[in-house]
Design an enzyme around this catalytic site. Structure first.
Site, mmCIF file in Angstrom:
data_model
loop_
_atom_site.group_PDB
_atom_site.id
_atom_site.type_symbol
_atom_site.label_atom_id
_atom_site.label_comp_id
_atom_site.label_asym_id
_atom_site.label_seq_id
_atom_site.Cartn_x
_atom_site.Cartn_y
_atom_site.Cartn_z
ATOM 1 N N ASP A 392 -0.665 -5.391 -8.872
ATOM 2 C CA ASP A 392 -1.198 -5.712 -7.562
ATOM 3 C C ASP A 392 -0.079 -6.360 -6.744
ATOM 4 O OD1 ASP A 392 -2.989 -6.050 -5.471
ATOM 5 O OD2 ASP A 392 -4.587 -6.781 -6.755
ATOM 6 N N GLU A 604 -10.895 -11.039 -0.088
ATOM 7 C CA GLU A 604 -10.133 -11.768 -1.097
ATOM 8 C C GLU A 604 -10.165 -13.279 -0.854
ATOM 9 O OE1 GLU A 604 -6.393 -9.766 -1.893
ATOM 10 O OE2 GLU A 604 -7.265 -7.855 -1.316
#
Length: 868
Positions: A392, A604
């Site tokens: 990521d 997020e």
């Protein structure tokens, strides 16, 4: 007349454009690819999350900033012209398909996919590559590295593109700069990138990736669908498959062959800010929905013009951090890991999923990007995954700056490669290239290890047909945003809407009622869509990109009943009161009040709850004060996670939750409220009655203990799987083919057949979700009170019936035992469908699946040293 008021409340050297310069110039950037975030206002200050010790630490070492959506929400202009779609026949039926039948078919179809002659072509090309070219293939940069800063949409900087592709041999790009691009600009961008790649020594195409989470949300013309949580609420695997197919076509029509979806994280912590990206709290439901997306995206041949490569994310345990906050440590037992988290990934890998993105956080003290056990022993060895493993955003760097398990980035790079990483989402400098090249040249990492990763990357590029035509699919651009796509999106939103309460049959509403529409989400497109909507956070320029004509909830009510019968007053923002007195006055004059509450847009870390799962006080007060007028209240919830209401829920006569239903969601909600559509959504999660101490549907028996030593401690506001209809259904004739069976017979392949009949006993057509649960009275590992084993969505006309048959196998009776292996033990089991139940007794010695390794004791072996 309606009353209106809107309340708005080591980088590349030389000319290479760095993300950090963009931050300095504009104060924010918008990024994709599952980024770590901090509010731009705090970007220069240490935070409690980063624990930044060094004032010189750059955003590229720790986190990226982005323009956050307003904490107060953002309303649409009041003078917009909108219209309602005609509701035609449903384009996708449920087909009464058993969830396990669908899963088995998806796995079989995916496992049969095999492109010819690829391995020989991969080996031939790999033999020609230099070390620098190989390391470049393992590198992924964000698009801003090869574009100019402005004007929008950002054009390619040819000099920087040449530097990236020719000089550094970079094999992959991702992202969008700032805001979603129109199709023609995507074609220009991707075309320029692939043309530059064609002119390199070996002509290896670039693998471009994007986060298309609820439709092709970074392509301006594309239709937006419900977020994954809402898709799961449909319990309609065929409808979700159709959504996945449209998304894949639109992504490929943009020139992009790789999508970072589906999210297979288990949505088992309702505080988690990415809950809306999950398919809910149950592993079986998540498996079925995840396979629907994977099947639709990859199809029979990934080189097809309508197909893209899937990315399973985020392996593994990302969604259950101890704090409930994004990217914070998780403590997960081996049993829980295998019971709740691995099954969806295992099924999708068996179905041929092309790639996996890694959890940015840590599990049991080990950052997953450095875990040889999870990435190699489990993912590669045990699950047999031979596709591409992608990091990521910034996550190799974060092994140093955030997790503190490596002394420097060179050591972190070695640690990640040894753990099993194939490609680094760097994403904004050449550090990975420099460190990995040096590690191989110094003999600390073998070139054969590099070859393993490059082989997987090249194989995927060949499977996608990029060597033959890297722009395959762009000729389908005219199909993007079609009327049919809108109808599918509207159907998906319709089927996601979940009726939770309907006292005295308040719903459906009548057109001759005078209605008040109030609440901060009633005139918000952000609340209908949430994050990953044109921009990463769903704010900023996204507000100007919503397609014309799509109504909010308020606008859809206005179109349905006319301005003369509707009054609109915001009443509150997301966090504070705004014209509540005027809203209460209007409620006195109304026959019914629609109060729309919930959340705005976030993605997020920006969505971390600051205080509590409880809905803000201003919203709860608005609901209560409107209800105190005596006017019947319909509560509509638009939110990315089930926010608790306290006693305020008692003020609502009817409650509807619509999750984040997408840009057609405003009409979908109103179609349900006025009875044009019979609701059929069912909760994919438990809706808790309180913000702490709640229990999920498959809780353990001991979790039922309450403060008075009774058994009410696991009582939710609404249970997992709950959903009402405007018709009634009756369940009858639940039978099992075997009431007694040996564990050995099950292990040898014998099955238990379960039949049940469902009848529509009402006066209108409707759909219900048949849910089959199993409970085990006792076991060597404390059993859950029940577990979902099968489901099927059934469409029934008034008075009609359907008998469904489900086959249960050894796997369904198994659980993860004390040695971390699946085991079936003797004893009584209960099969439950609706209010019916049947008993099955297993006899004989325990049977175990010995093929699954490693055991628990291997899980606690020391991680490989970064200095080895």
């Amino acid at each position: 007349m309606p009353m209106y008021r809107v309340t708005t409340s080591g980088m590349f050297s030389g000319a290479f454009v760095s993300t950090l310069l963009l931050v300095l110039a504009f104060g924010f950037i918008t990024v994709a690819g599952c980024t770590q975030t901090q509010p731009s206002a705090d970007s220069t200050s240490p935070s409690d999350e980063t624990q930044a010790d060094s004032p010189s630490m750059s955003s590229n070492e720790l986190s990226q900033t982005g323009e956050l959506a307003s904490a107060e929400g953002a309303l649409m202009p009041l003078d917009r012209s909108v219209s309602l779609l005609d509701i035609g026949p449903r384009l996708v039926s449920s087909q009464s398909t058993s969830s396990q039948v669908f899963i088995d078919q998806a796995v079989a179809q995916g496992s049969e996919r095999q492109a010819s002659n690829i391995e020989a072509r991969v080996d031939s090309l790999l033999d020609l590559m230099t070390l620098e070219e190989k390391v470049g293939q393992m590198t992924q940069f964000e698009l801003g590295m090869v574009t100019d800063d402005d004007p929008f949409p950002q054009p390619i900087n040819q000099e920087e593109l040449q530097r990236v592709v020719r000089d550094y041999h970079v094999g992959s790009l991702l992202n969008v700069v700032d805001t979603a691009f129109p199709l023609d600009h995507w074609h220009e961008i991707i075309g320029a990138v692939q043309e530059e790649a064609r002119q390199t020594r070996l002509g290896i195409p670039v693998l471009y990736g994007i986060d298309a989470m609820h439709g092709a949300n970074y392509t301006q013309e594309a239709i937006l669908f419900p977020q994954a949580q809402g898709l799961a609420a449909t319990w309609n695997v065929h409808l979700v498959e159709e959504v996945g197919a449209i998304t894949a076509r639109d992504v490929r029509a943009s020139g992009i062959p790789w999508n970072f979806a589906p999210v297979l994280d288990a949505g088992r912590d309702l505080r988690w800010p990415r809950l809306y990206e999950t398919f809910g709290e149950d592993a079986h439901l998540t498996t079925a929905m995840g396979l629907a997306i994977n099947k639709a995206q990859q199809g029979d041949d990934m080189s097809g013009e309508r197909q893209v490569a899937s990315t399973l994310k985020h392996f593994i345990g990302y969604s259950v951090s101890d704090s409930g906050r994004d990217r914070t440590p998780a403590t997960i037992s081996e049993i829980e890991l295998r019971e709740q988290h691995l099954p969806p990934f295992e099924a999708a890998i068996d179905a041929g999923a092309a790639s996996v993105m890694v959890n940015s956080g840590e599990v049991n003290g080990v950052p997953v990007h450095s875990s040889h056990y999870l990435l190699t022993d489990v993912l590669r060895g045990e699950l047999g995954f031979d596709g591409l493993i992608l990091t990521d955003w910034l996550d190799i760097k974060k092994l140093v700056s955030l997790h503190h398990v490596a002394a420097d980035e060179r050591e972190a790079t070695k640690m990640a490669i040894e753990a099993g990483i194939d490609m680094s989402m760097v994403p904004s400098d050449v550090s990975f290239i420099e460190h990995l090249t040096s590690l191989v040249e110094d003999g600390e990492i073998t070139e054969s290890r590099i070859d393993e990763s490059v082989r997987r990357i090249l194989r995927l590029k060949f499977e996608l047909g990029l060597f033959e035509d890297p722009m395959a699919g762009i000729e389908l651009a005219d199909e993007v945003g079609s009327d049919r796509d809108r109808q599918v999106a509207l159907q998906a939103a319709h089927e996601s809407v979940t009726l939770l309460r309907n006292e005295d049959d308040l719903l459906p509403l009548s057109e001759d009622q005078n209605v008040l529409v109030t609440g901060p989400t009633s005139h918000s497109m952000q609340s209908l869509n949430n994050g990953w909507t044109y921009t990463w956070q769903g704010g900023g320029r996204a507000q100007d990109l919503f397609h014309e004509g799509r109504p909010t909830v308020m606008e859809a009510v206005r179109e349905r009943v006319g301005e003369a019968q509707m009054t609109y007053m915001p009443g509150s923002t997301l966090t504070r009161l705004d014209q509540i007195d005027e809203a209460v006055d209007a409620a006195h004059e109304a026959d019914v009040a629609i109060v729309a509450l919930g959340e705005g847009a976030y993605t997020e870390t920006a969505g971390n709850l600051q205080h509590s799962l409880m809905l803000p006080e201003a919203q709860r007060r608005l609901l209560q004060e409107v209800a105190a007028t005596g006017t019947p209240v319909v509560l509509v919830l638009l939110q990315g996670r089930p926010r608790t209401l306290g006693v305020a829920h008692e003020a609502a006569d009817a409650i509807v939750t619509a999750y984040n239903p997408g840009t057609e969601g405003g009409q979908a909600v109103v179609d349900v409220l006025y009875g044009d559509v019979n609701p059929s959504g069912h909760l994919p999660h438990t809706y808790p009655s309180r913000p702490t101490g709640y229990a999920l549907y498959d809780h353990k028996h001991s979790e039922r203990l309450d403060a008075e030593f009774g058994t009410d401690g696991a009582t939710p506001l609404f249970p997992f799987g709950h959903g009402l209809s405007y018709t009634t259904f009756d369940y009858s004739d639940l039978t099992v083919s075997e009431t007694s069976l040996s564990t050995g017979a099950l292990h040898e392949g014998e099955e238990v057949e379960v039949e049940v009949t469902i009848t529509n006993t009402g006066d209108r057509a409707g759909s219900d979700v048949v849910q089959l649960y199993m409970s085990q009275e006792f076991a060597s590992v404390t059993p859950s009170v029940r577990k979902l084993k099968r489901f099927a969505k059934v469409d029934l006309e008034p008075g009609s019936s359907e008998t469904l048959t489900f086959q249960l196998t050894w796997d369904d009776f198994s659980f993860i035992g004390r040695d971390a292996r699946p085991v079936v033990e003797s004893g009584p089991f209960t099969i439950q469908v609706d209010s019916l139940d049947a008993e099955i007794t297993l006899t004989g010695a325990p049977t175990s699946n010995a093929a699954l390794l490693p055991r628990v004791e291997q899980a606690v072996q020391p991680e490989p040293s970064a200095s080895m």
